[in-house]
Design an enzyme around this catalytic site. Structure first.
Site, mmCIF file in Angstrom:
data_model
loop_
_atom_site.group_PDB
_atom_site.id
_atom_site.type_symbol
_atom_site.label_atom_id
_atom_site.label_comp_id
_atom_site.label_asym_id
_atom_site.label_seq_id
_atom_site.Cartn_x
_atom_site.Cartn_y
_atom_site.Cartn_z
ATOM 1 N N GLU A 127 7.922 -4.517 11.932
ATOM 2 C CA GLU A 127 8.708 -5.113 13.033
ATOM 3 C C GLU A 127 9.541 -4.020 13.698
ATOM 4 O O GLU A 127 9.698 -2.936 13.123
ATOM 5 C CB GLU A 127 9.622 -6.210 12.467
ATOM 6 N N ILE A 157 0.909 -2.821 15.871
ATOM 7 C CA ILE A 157 -0.159 -3.543 15.164
ATOM 8 C C ILE A 157 -1.531 -2.972 15.560
ATOM 9 O O ILE A 157 -2.012 -3.209 16.677
ATOM 10 C CB ILE A 157 -0.068 -5.064 15.410
ATOM 11 N N GLN A 336 -5.314 27.224 15.893
ATOM 12 C CA GLN A 336 -4.952 28.645 15.851
ATOM 13 C C GLN A 336 -6.205 29.529 15.812
ATOM 14 O O GLN A 336 -6.279 30.542 16.497
ATOM 15 C CB GLN A 336 -4.063 28.900 14.619
ATOM 16 N N GLY A 339 -7.628 29.876 19.117
ATOM 17 C CA GLY A 339 -6.771 30.569 20.085
ATOM 18 C C GLY A 339 -6.569 29.720 21.327
ATOM 19 O O GLY A 339 -6.469 28.488 21.237
ATOM 20 N N GLY A 340 -6.559 30.383 22.482
ATOM 21 C CA GLY A 340 -6.324 29.671 23.754
ATOM 22 C C GLY A 340 -7.307 28.533 23.975
ATOM 23 O O GLY A 340 -6.944 27.469 24.481
ATOM 24 N N GLU A 363 0.805 3.125 7.451
ATOM 25 C CA GLU A 363 0.547 2.632 6.082
ATOM 26 C C GLU A 363 1.514 3.267 5.074
ATOM 27 O O GLU A 363 1.142 3.592 3.947
ATOM 28 C CB GLU A 363 -0.926 2.793 5.691
HETATM 29 N N1 CAA Z 1 1.903 -4.347 -5.815
HETATM 30 C C1 CAA Z 1 2.407 -5.562 -6.181
HETATM 31 N N2 CAA Z 1 3.730 -5.834 -6.136
HETATM 32 C C2 CAA Z 1 4.578 -4.870 -5.719
HETATM 33 C C3 CAA Z 1 4.119 -3.587 -5.333
HETATM 34 C C4 CAA Z 1 2.724 -3.331 -5.413
HETATM 35 N N3 CAA Z 1 2.218 -2.157 -5.068
HETATM 36 N N4 CAA Z 1 5.175 -2.845 -4.975
HETATM 37 C C5 CAA Z 1 6.264 -3.613 -5.112
HETATM 38 N N5 CAA Z 1 5.903 -4.835 -5.567
HETATM 39 C C6 CAA Z 1 6.785 -5.958 -5.898
HETATM 40 C C7 CAA Z 1 7.792 -5.518 -6.954
HETATM 41 O O1 CAA Z 1 7.280 -5.710 -8.239
HETATM 42 C C8 CAA Z 1 8.953 -6.432 -6.673
HETATM 43 O O2 CAA Z 1 8.710 -7.707 -7.262
HETATM 44 P P1 CAA Z 1 9.874 -8.557 -8.009
HETATM 45 O O3 CAA Z 1 10.844 -8.891 -6.920
HETATM 46 O O4 CAA Z 1 9.153 -9.742 -8.544
HETATM 47 O O5 CAA Z 1 10.449 -7.637 -9.030
HETATM 48 C C9 CAA Z 1 8.922 -6.628 -5.169
HETATM 49 O O6 CAA Z 1 7.567 -6.311 -4.761
HETATM 50 C C10 CAA Z 1 9.874 -5.703 -4.441
HETATM 51 O O7 CAA Z 1 9.578 -4.378 -4.809
HETATM 52 P P2 CAA Z 1 10.558 -3.158 -4.512
HETATM 53 O O8 CAA Z 1 11.954 -3.519 -4.959
HETATM 54 O O9 CAA Z 1 9.938 -1.923 -5.030
HETATM 55 O O10 CAA Z 1 10.587 -3.185 -2.914
HETATM 56 P P3 CAA Z 1 11.402 -2.279 -1.877
HETATM 57 O O11 CAA Z 1 12.060 -3.170 -0.903
HETATM 58 O O12 CAA Z 1 12.212 -1.257 -2.595
HETATM 59 O O13 CAA Z 1 10.213 -1.579 -1.060
HETATM 60 C C11 CAA Z 1 8.575 0.108 -0.541
HETATM 61 C C12 CAA Z 1 9.246 -0.806 -1.606
HETATM 62 C C13 CAA Z 1 7.553 0.887 -1.336
HETATM 63 C C14 CAA Z 1 9.540 1.052 0.128
HETATM 64 C C15 CAA Z 1 7.873 -0.792 0.512
HETATM 65 O O14 CAA Z 1 8.822 -1.416 1.357
HETATM 66 C C16 CAA Z 1 6.884 -0.032 1.381
HETATM 67 O O15 CAA Z 1 5.747 0.214 0.973
HETATM 68 N N6 CAA Z 1 7.286 0.358 2.625
HETATM 69 C C17 CAA Z 1 6.350 0.932 3.572
HETATM 70 C C18 CAA Z 1 5.744 -0.157 4.418
HETATM 71 C C19 CAA Z 1 4.359 0.179 4.879
HETATM 72 O O16 CAA Z 1 3.565 0.825 4.185
HETATM 73 N N7 CAA Z 1 4.000 -0.309 6.059
HETATM 74 C C20 CAA Z 1 2.675 -0.139 6.553
HETATM 75 C C21 CAA Z 1 2.408 -1.080 7.654
HETATM 76 S S1 CAA Z 1 0.699 -1.427 7.875
HETATM 77 C C22 CAA Z 1 0.042 -0.138 8.725
HETATM 78 O O17 CAA Z 1 0.653 0.868 8.953
HETATM 79 C C23 CAA Z 1 -1.398 -0.324 9.114
HETATM 80 C C24 CAA Z 1 -1.807 0.578 10.235
HETATM 81 O O18 CAA Z 1 -1.492 0.352 11.371
HETATM 82 C C25 CAA Z 1 -2.646 1.747 9.969
#
Ligand code: CAA
Length: 379
Positions: A127, A157, A336, A339-340, A363
């Site tokens: 978002e 997206i 690199q 070059g140009g 991702e």
């Molecule tokens: N598999 C299953 N469950 C998971 C998990 C995994 N890999 N990682 C975390 N969880 C669960 C945890 O177990 C936890 O569960 P409980 O509440 O039951 O304990 C819950 O999720 C929360 O986990 P965290 O406390 O670790 O979560 P966080 O808020 O600290 O966030 C983060 C973790 C790794 C930073 C995550 O927010 C993240 O991956 N951020 C990046 C987002 C991202 O990759 N976006 C990509 C968008 S899609 C895209 O880009 C596609 C494109 O266009 C190419």
């Protein structure tokens, strides 16, 4: 790790390599100049079974293993990283969440269409103010009888303007952060789903990236994917697999950069000999080749783990981080070497350079990959 591919996997590599050379390469110019989604290429990929490589045959997929799917992204991305990411997002995060978390009815309804390429899939997590901190997302899905009403907006997206189905993450309860998030399958023509601005990007022209908004978008409870409150886990576990696809896309860019740099260095003469024979240049190529090889090992190791159904989150993040860093470094070095000429549009290396950068961002940024790896190490 033994990088020995099966006969079936080698056949996939040969088939996709030929397809990329014969069908994708000729579309690259148009993708670059018109920033047009290569729909004809995607339709042909559907006919060849490439839009559902790791999907079970009973749902209309090709029933091949995960490594074959990674090989396809790798080979396509050597010619067009845009086509590589279209396939990766469509499969890993556009289709797989339904395969892994959907009801039998949802699988029957959507997967055959996605696996055949009739439908293109997208994944709507990010978002405007929730990128790396995905759990802070604010889109809401309020229960209303047998329906949910979605309100909010999504950003960056991939495939968003061309998809028929979206895996959408929204808050269904006030529970803290990740626990209040649920996932929905939203169809393109649902009233209240608005496709917004198409981003003009530095690279990956042809890959479609848009904003989405939900204005009282009503979906039936049958569209809930998994259980209420399970959305964050659905997102994270599919990203674990998805990140291997991005590692493969970056590997394709890196390998193509290296191959073009070697060919040019052998042909371009300065100081009375091919520049490849200047030691400074050969050292550069040696570093590039070593990094490409390491990225390959990490990527195919992560793919093998996913294919065997083993925990792969740590290795997927390592592969994604290292391979994408290698794509950026290798593409810069290829410019690199040229070059140009490398700075002009007459050679593909400037495109590789522009395409590579985003792989370190989407991702999960590479800073987030380090966070994930760190969490695994300290568990
Ligand atoms: N598999 C299953 N469950 C998971 C998990 C995994 N890999 N990682 C975390 N969880 C669960 C945890 O177990 C936890 O569960 P409980 O509440 O039951 O304990 C819950 O999720 C929360 O986990 P965290 O406390 O670790 O979560 P966080 O808020 O600290 O966030 C983060 C973790 C790794 C930073 C995550 O927010 C993240 O991956 N951020 C990046 C987002 C991202 O990759 N976006 C990509 C968008 S899609 C895209 O880009 C596609 C494109 O266009 C190419």
């Amino acid at each position: 790790m033994n990088l020995k591919f099966t006969e079936e996997q080698e056949m996939m590599r040969t088939m996709v390599r030929d397809f990329a050379q014969n069908e994708v390469a000729k579309e690259v110019e148009r993708m670059e100049t018109e920033d047009r989604f290569p729909i004809e290429v995607i339709k042909k990929m559907g006919e060849l079974g490439l839009m559902g490589i790791p999907i079970d045959e009973k749902y209309g997929g090709s029933g091949m293993d995960f490594t074959s799917y990674i090989i396809a992204i790798h080979e396509l991305s050597k010619v067009s990283a845009s086509v590589g990411v279209i396939l990766s997002v469509h499969t890993s995060v556009g289709t797989n969440p339904i395969l892994y978390f959907g009801t039998e009815e949802q699988k029957q309804k959507y997967i055959p269409k996605l696996a055949s390429g009739e439908y293109i899939g997208a994944f709507a997590l990010t978002e405007p103010s929730a990128g790396s901190d995905a759990a802070s997302l604010r889109t809401t899905a309020k229960r209303d009888g047998d329906d949910y009403i979605l309100n909010g907006s999504k950003m960056f997206i991939t495939n968003g303007g061309v998809a028929q189905t979206y895996i959408v993450f929204a808050r269904t309860s006030e529970e803290e952060r990740s626990r209040g998030i649920s996932a929905f399958i939203v169809e393109k023509d649902t009233p209240g789903l608005i496709i917004g601005k198409k981003e003009r990007k530095m690279g990956l022209h042809g890959s479609n990236t848009v904003e989405l908004s939900f204005d009282n978008c009503r979906v039936s409870k049958e569209q809930l994917l998994g259980e209420e409150g399970e959305g964050f886990k659905i997102a994270m576990s599919n990203l674990d697999r998805g990140r291997v696809g991005i590692a493969a896309q970056a590997l394709g860019i890196a390998e193509a950069s290296l191959e073009h740099a070697i060919a040019y260095a052998k042909e371009r003469e300065q100081f009375g000999k091919p520049i490849a024979h200047q030691q400074g240049l050969s050292f550069k190529l040696a570093d590039m080749a070593t990094q490409v090889e390491a990225a390959k090992l990490l990527t195919y190791q992560a793919a093998e783990l996913v294919g065997k159904g083993l925990p792969a989150g740590k290795q997927a993040s390592m592969a994604k981080m290292y391979s994408t860093k290698t794509a950026v470094k290798t593409a810069i070095e290829a410019v690199q070497v040229f070059g140009g000429y490398g700075y002009t549009e007459d050679y593909p290396v400037e495109r590789f350079f522009r395409d590579a950068k985003v792989t370190e961002i989407y991702e999960g940024t590479n800073e987030i990959q380090r966070l994930v790896i760190g969490k695994h190490l300290l568990k």
